[in-house]
Design an enzyme around this catalytic site. Sequence first.
Site, PDB file in Angstrom:
ATOM      1  N   LYS A  58      89.607 -67.223 -23.723  1.00  0.00           N
ATOM      2  CA  LYS A  58      89.677 -67.329 -22.259  1.00  0.00           C
ATOM      3  C   LYS A  58      88.307 -67.047 -21.640  1.00  0.00           C
ATOM      4  O   LYS A  58      87.840 -67.788 -20.775  1.00  0.00           O
ATOM      5  CB  LYS A  58      90.702 -66.332 -21.700  1.00  0.00           C
ATOM      6  CG  LYS A  58      92.148 -66.679 -21.995  1.00  0.00           C
ATOM      7  CD  LYS A  58      93.069 -65.561 -21.518  1.00  0.00           C
ATOM      8  CE  LYS A  58      94.515 -65.795 -21.915  1.00  0.00           C
ATOM      9  NZ  LYS A  58      95.396 -64.685 -21.485  1.00  0.00           N
ATOM     10  N   VAL A  74      91.330 -61.376 -20.872  1.00  0.00           N
ATOM     11  CA  VAL A  74      92.358 -60.416 -21.292  1.00  0.00           C
ATOM     12  C   VAL A  74      93.571 -61.170 -21.851  1.00  0.00           C
ATOM     13  O   VAL A  74      93.930 -62.235 -21.341  1.00  0.00           O
ATOM     14  CB  VAL A  74      92.840 -59.543 -20.101  1.00  0.00           C
ATOM     15  CG1 VAL A  74      93.697 -58.384 -20.600  1.00  0.00           C
ATOM     16  CG2 VAL A  74      91.681 -59.038 -19.270  1.00  0.00           C
ATOM     17  N   ASP A  75      94.193 -60.601 -22.878  1.00  0.00           N
ATOM     18  CA  ASP A  75      95.435 -61.193 -23.365  1.00  0.00           C
ATOM     19  C   ASP A  75      96.372 -60.102 -23.866  1.00  0.00           C
ATOM     20  O   ASP A  75      95.947 -59.172 -24.551  1.00  0.00           O
ATOM     21  CB  ASP A  75      95.172 -62.183 -24.499  1.00  0.00           C
ATOM     22  CG  ASP A  75      96.402 -63.049 -24.770  1.00  0.00           C
ATOM     23  OD1 ASP A  75      96.695 -63.919 -23.934  1.00  0.00           O
ATOM     24  OD2 ASP A  75      97.079 -62.822 -25.785  1.00  0.00           O
ATOM     25  N   THR A  76      97.643 -60.237 -23.507  1.00  0.00           N
ATOM     26  CA  THR A  76      98.669 -59.270 -23.908  1.00  0.00           C
ATOM     27  C   THR A  76      99.691 -59.953 -24.810  1.00  0.00           C
ATOM     28  O   THR A  76     100.195 -61.023 -24.475  1.00  0.00           O
ATOM     29  CB  THR A  76      99.384 -58.685 -22.666  1.00  0.00           C
ATOM     30  OG1 THR A  76      98.405 -58.053 -21.836  1.00  0.00           O
ATOM     31  CG2 THR A  76     100.440 -57.662 -23.059  1.00  0.00           C
ATOM     32  N   SER A 111      94.165 -57.094 -25.575  1.00  0.00           N
ATOM     33  CA  SER A 111      92.736 -57.166 -25.897  1.00  0.00           C
ATOM     34  C   SER A 111      91.949 -57.549 -24.655  1.00  0.00           C
ATOM     35  O   SER A 111      92.378 -58.390 -23.871  1.00  0.00           O
ATOM     36  CB  SER A 111      92.479 -58.186 -27.012  1.00  0.00           C
ATOM     37  OG  SER A 111      93.047 -57.730 -28.221  1.00  0.00           O
TER      38      SER A 111
END
Length: 198
Positions: A58, A74-76, A111
């Site tokens: 991203k 950001v990634d969840t 992250s």
Amino acid sequence: MKELSLNSLILASSSEGRIALLKRINIKPGLILSADIDKTPSKKELPKDYSIRMAKSKAEKIQSLNPSYFVLGVDTVVACGRRILLKAENVEQAEKYIRLLSGRRHRVYTSVCLLTPNRFKQHIRTVVTIVKFKRLSVQEIKFYLASEEWKNKAGGCNIQGLAEMFVLFLRGSYSSVIGLPLHETYCLLSNYFNLNLY
């Protein structure tokens, strides 16, 4: 180095939850842009590796179009064992996820990737939070599915909503489960920006 304006920061996410979390610590990015990337997990990819790859992808996608900016990606990811639970796109998928999480522990990996201008430096942090749900009754599952709070949520769970009443315990970062670990994000950004918290 610490006199930079937050106007030079791009949040590579249009998530209202993440925008609200940043606002809590008085951070308002100069731009908010959503990155259109392929989110298909690779074969046998582990949840932590997937969350890092997504956050990085991203940030890289947005910075390729805005090279002079700092970019925060950001990634969840919600994981049950080694299994990655993606965003629930329909009620059948949501039901499958909620039944899987019922009565057991699961992990939430978030992250954060910060790229400095022209990718001079790359910083990555991953926060792992353990969450345990109570064993859900048939009525509770039906009630939750009818609420439609699962829509477009990782693992079909919106912990800021009804799902919070199913949580027996949470070990780690609550803000990370919502979508952005505030402590780690603040520490990363404060290396470059004068974050005026007062």
